[in-house]
Design a protein around this motif. Structure first.
Motif, PDB file in Angstrom:
ATOM      1  N   LEU A   1      31.584  39.781  47.665  1.00  0.00           N
ATOM      2  CA  LEU A   1      31.560  39.223  46.313  1.00  0.00           C
ATOM      3  C   LEU A   1      30.605  40.016  45.433  1.00  0.00           C
ATOM      4  O   LEU A   1      30.935  40.336  44.281  1.00  0.00           O
ATOM      5  CB  LEU A   1      31.156  37.745  46.374  1.00  0.00           C
ATOM      6  CG  LEU A   1      31.146  36.973  45.066  1.00  0.00           C
ATOM      7  CD1 LEU A   1      32.513  37.001  44.393  1.00  0.00           C
ATOM      8  CD2 LEU A   1      30.689  35.542  45.319  1.00  0.00           C
ATOM      9  N   ALA A   2      29.443  40.369  45.963  1.00  0.00           N
ATOM     10  CA  ALA A   2      28.458  41.147  45.193  1.00  0.00           C
ATOM     11  C   ALA A   2      29.030  42.488  44.760  1.00  0.00           C
ATOM     12  O   ALA A   2      28.871  42.903  43.607  1.00  0.00           O
ATOM     13  CB  ALA A   2      27.189  41.349  46.017  1.00  0.00           C
ATOM     14  N   GLU A   3      29.701  43.155  45.680  1.00  0.00           N
ATOM     15  CA  GLU A   3      30.285  44.458  45.342  1.00  0.00           C
ATOM     16  C   GLU A   3      31.391  44.316  44.296  1.00  0.00           C
ATOM     17  O   GLU A   3      31.492  45.128  43.379  1.00  0.00           O
ATOM     18  CB  GLU A   3      30.811  45.149  46.596  1.00  0.00           C
ATOM     19  CG  GLU A   3      29.701  45.659  47.488  1.00  0.00           C
ATOM     20  CD  GLU A   3      30.193  46.429  48.706  1.00  0.00           C
ATOM     21  OE1 GLU A   3      31.425  46.601  48.866  1.00  0.00           O
ATOM     22  OE2 GLU A   3      29.332  46.858  49.494  1.00  0.00           O
ATOM     23  N   SER A   4      32.195  43.281  44.419  1.00  0.00           N
ATOM     24  CA  SER A   4      33.283  43.069  43.477  1.00  0.00           C
ATOM     25  C   SER A   4      32.756  42.771  42.072  1.00  0.00           C
ATOM     26  O   SER A   4      33.249  43.322  41.088  1.00  0.00           O
ATOM     27  CB  SER A   4      34.180  41.936  43.967  1.00  0.00           C
ATOM     28  OG  SER A   4      35.252  41.731  43.081  1.00  0.00           O
ATOM     29  N   ILE A   5      31.746  41.925  41.978  1.00  0.00           N
ATOM     30  CA  ILE A   5      31.174  41.599  40.668  1.00  0.00           C
ATOM     31  C   ILE A   5      30.463  42.813  40.078  1.00  0.00           C
ATOM     32  O   ILE A   5      30.529  43.048  38.867  1.00  0.00           O
ATOM     33  CB  ILE A   5      30.216  40.394  40.779  1.00  0.00           C
ATOM     34  CG1 ILE A   5      31.006  39.122  41.103  1.00  0.00           C
ATOM     35  CG2 ILE A   5      29.398  40.219  39.502  1.00  0.00           C
ATOM     36  CD1 ILE A   5      30.155  37.928  41.454  1.00  0.00           C
TER      37      ILE A   5
ATOM     38  N   ARG B   1      39.898  42.631  43.264  1.00  0.00           N
ATOM     39  CA  ARG B   1      39.039  41.476  42.939  1.00  0.00           C
ATOM     40  C   ARG B   1      39.587  40.207  43.568  1.00  0.00           C
ATOM     41  O   ARG B   1      38.847  39.420  44.152  1.00  0.00           O
ATOM     42  CB  ARG B   1      38.934  41.295  41.425  1.00  0.00           C
ATOM     43  CG  ARG B   1      37.843  42.090  40.783  1.00  0.00           C
ATOM     44  CD  ARG B   1      37.495  41.644  39.361  1.00  0.00           C
ATOM     45  NE  ARG B   1      38.589  41.163  38.545  1.00  0.00           N
ATOM     46  CZ  ARG B   1      39.330  41.922  37.738  1.00  0.00           C
ATOM     47  NH1 ARG B   1      39.106  43.214  37.653  1.00  0.00           N
ATOM     48  NH2 ARG B   1      40.287  41.391  37.017  1.00  0.00           N
ATOM     49  N   ASP B   2      40.895  39.990  43.469  1.00  0.00           N
ATOM     50  CA  ASP B   2      41.513  38.798  44.052  1.00  0.00           C
ATOM     51  C   ASP B   2      41.331  38.766  45.564  1.00  0.00           C
ATOM     52  O   ASP B   2      41.038  37.721  46.144  1.00  0.00           O
ATOM     53  CB  ASP B   2      43.003  38.737  43.722  1.00  0.00           C
ATOM     54  CG  ASP B   2      43.273  38.373  42.277  1.00  0.00           C
ATOM     55  OD1 ASP B   2      42.337  37.914  41.580  1.00  0.00           O
ATOM     56  OD2 ASP B   2      44.428  38.565  41.834  1.00  0.00           O
ATOM     57  N   ARG B   3      41.502  39.909  46.227  1.00  0.00           N
ATOM     58  CA  ARG B   3      41.342  39.984  47.675  1.00  0.00           C
ATOM     59  C   ARG B   3      39.901  39.669  48.067  1.00  0.00           C
ATOM     60  O   ARG B   3      39.651  38.862  48.964  1.00  0.00           O
ATOM     61  CB  ARG B   3      41.746  41.366  48.182  1.00  0.00           C
ATOM     62  CG  ARG B   3      41.711  41.480  49.713  1.00  0.00           C
ATOM     63  CD  ARG B   3      42.036  42.870  50.223  1.00  0.00           C
ATOM     64  NE  ARG B   3      40.939  43.773  49.882  1.00  0.00           N
ATOM     65  CZ  ARG B   3      41.053  44.870  49.152  1.00  0.00           C
ATOM     66  NH1 ARG B   3      42.227  45.245  48.675  1.00  0.00           N
ATOM     67  NH2 ARG B   3      40.010  45.627  48.896  1.00  0.00           N
ATOM     68  N   GLU B   4      38.927  40.287  47.387  1.00  0.00           N
ATOM     69  CA  GLU B   4      37.513  40.062  47.713  1.00  0.00           C
ATOM     70  C   GLU B   4      37.103  38.629  47.393  1.00  0.00           C
ATOM     71  O   GLU B   4      36.348  38.008  48.139  1.00  0.00           O
ATOM     72  CB  GLU B   4      36.617  41.057  46.968  1.00  0.00           C
ATOM     73  CG  GLU B   4      36.863  42.503  47.312  1.00  0.00           C
ATOM     74  CD  GLU B   4      36.515  42.880  48.752  1.00  0.00           C
ATOM     75  OE1 GLU B   4      36.267  42.011  49.594  1.00  0.00           O
ATOM     76  OE2 GLU B   4      36.505  44.082  49.033  1.00  0.00           O
ATOM     77  N   ASP B   5      37.622  38.106  46.294  1.00  0.00           N
ATOM     78  CA  ASP B   5      37.332  36.727  45.915  1.00  0.00           C
ATOM     79  C   ASP B   5      37.879  35.763  46.969  1.00  0.00           C
ATOM     80  O   ASP B   5      37.197  34.819  47.369  1.00  0.00           O
ATOM     81  CB  ASP B   5      37.948  36.427  44.544  1.00  0.00           C
ATOM     82  CG  ASP B   5      37.594  35.057  44.046  1.00  0.00           C
ATOM     83  OD1 ASP B   5      36.415  34.843  43.704  1.00  0.00           O
ATOM     84  OD2 ASP B   5      38.504  34.193  44.002  1.00  0.00           O
ATOM     85  N   GLY B   6      39.098  36.009  47.430  1.00  0.00           N
ATOM     86  CA  GLY B   6      39.691  35.157  48.457  1.00  0.00           C
ATOM     87  C   GLY B   6      38.886  35.186  49.745  1.00  0.00           C
ATOM     88  O   GLY B   6      38.662  34.141  50.374  1.00  0.00           O
TER      89      GLY B   6
ATOM     90  N   ASP C   1      39.895  46.826  40.307  1.00  0.00           N
ATOM     91  CA  ASP C   1      41.170  46.355  39.761  1.00  0.00           C
ATOM     92  C   ASP C   1      41.423  44.904  40.166  1.00  0.00           C
ATOM     93  O   ASP C   1      40.807  44.395  41.102  1.00  0.00           O
ATOM     94  CB  ASP C   1      42.313  47.261  40.240  1.00  0.00           C
ATOM     95  CG  ASP C   1      42.472  47.200  41.752  1.00  0.00           C
ATOM     96  OD1 ASP C   1      43.193  46.306  42.232  1.00  0.00           O
ATOM     97  OD2 ASP C   1      41.855  48.047  42.443  1.00  0.00           O
ATOM     98  N   ALA C   2      42.319  44.253  39.475  1.00  0.00           N
ATOM     99  CA  ALA C   2      42.583  42.822  39.667  1.00  0.00           C
ATOM    100  C   ALA C   2      43.000  42.489  41.099  1.00  0.00           C
ATOM    101  O   ALA C   2      42.569  41.478  41.655  1.00  0.00           O
ATOM    102  CB  ALA C   2      43.643  42.343  38.683  1.00  0.00           C
ATOM    103  N   HIS C   3      43.823  43.321  41.707  1.00  0.00           N
ATOM    104  CA  HIS C   3      44.271  43.070  43.077  1.00  0.00           C
ATOM    105  C   HIS C   3      43.087  43.077  44.043  1.00  0.00           C
ATOM    106  O   HIS C   3      42.956  42.183  44.894  1.00  0.00           O
ATOM    107  CB  HIS C   3      45.319  44.105  43.503  1.00  0.00           C
ATOM    108  CG  HIS C   3      45.745  43.968  44.928  1.00  0.00           C
ATOM    109  ND1 HIS C   3      46.543  42.940  45.365  1.00  0.00           N
ATOM    110  CD2 HIS C   3      45.449  44.721  46.022  1.00  0.00           C
ATOM    111  CE1 HIS C   3      46.732  43.062  46.670  1.00  0.00           C
ATOM    112  NE2 HIS C   3      46.082  44.134  47.085  1.00  0.00           N
TER     113      HIS C   3
END
Length: 169
Positions: A105-109, A118-123, A114-116
């Motif tokens: 999550l930290a790396e994604s934020i 972000r969605d994968r990391e968020d999930g 890209d959206a895909h």
């Protein structure tokens, strides 16, 4: 006068924006304290908080924050081994699922992929972090990114630490 050359070779001291605008700096520090409170309330350990601070600062290339938070992480019980491999955390079995979720999550934020992605990391993060943990980690990351940007913009110096005689040999 050549502005490009002048910009490449500044003749003035750096502007420490935290000192130049102390009320804004105090507000950011207040936000940081509130984010840490939320993390404490969510059960996010101070050791994990420091691990996140180090990883975010690695990504952003903030020498000042890396210097500070590596020392803080060691004081909170983090190991030199885990800090040494933190940039490659996905390739080790040294981190718990909760830590891995928080790091993802930290790396994604921090990188805003890209959206895909972000969605994968968020999930992945939501599988291993409850809502309070997810929110707290998010606020920790957002504030650490802000602190990194203050230090990078201000070019806060990393001062050499005094070494004892055994290190000097």
């Amino acid at each position: 006068m050549d502005q490009t050359r002048e910009a490449a070779h500044p003749t003035t001291q750096h502007i420490f924006i935290d000192k130049e605008s102390p009320s804004v700096w105090r507000a950011l520090n207040g936000l940081g304290l509130k984010a840490r409170e939320a993390a404490d309330e969510a059960g996010i350990s101070r050791a994990l908080t420091e691990l996140l601070n180090v990883r975010i600062s690695q990504i952003n290339g903030c020498a000042y924050c890396l210097n500070m938070h590596v020392a803080d992480a060691l004081k909170k019980g983090e190991t030199t081994q885990r800090l040494a491999v933190l940039a490659a955390w996905r390739d080790t079995a040294l981190f718990t699922e909760k830590e891995r979720a928080a790091l993802a999550l930290a790396e994604s934020i921090t990188t805003l992929p890209d959206a895909h992605t972000r969605d994968r990391e968020d999930g992945y993060a939501r599988q291993h972090l409850n809502a309070a943990e997810y929110s707290a980690v998010s606020w920790l990351v957002i504030t650490m990114n802000a602190f990194n940007r203050v230090s990078i913009t201000s070019q806060h110096p990393v001062r050499r630490e005094a070494r004892d005689e055994s290190e000097a040999r």
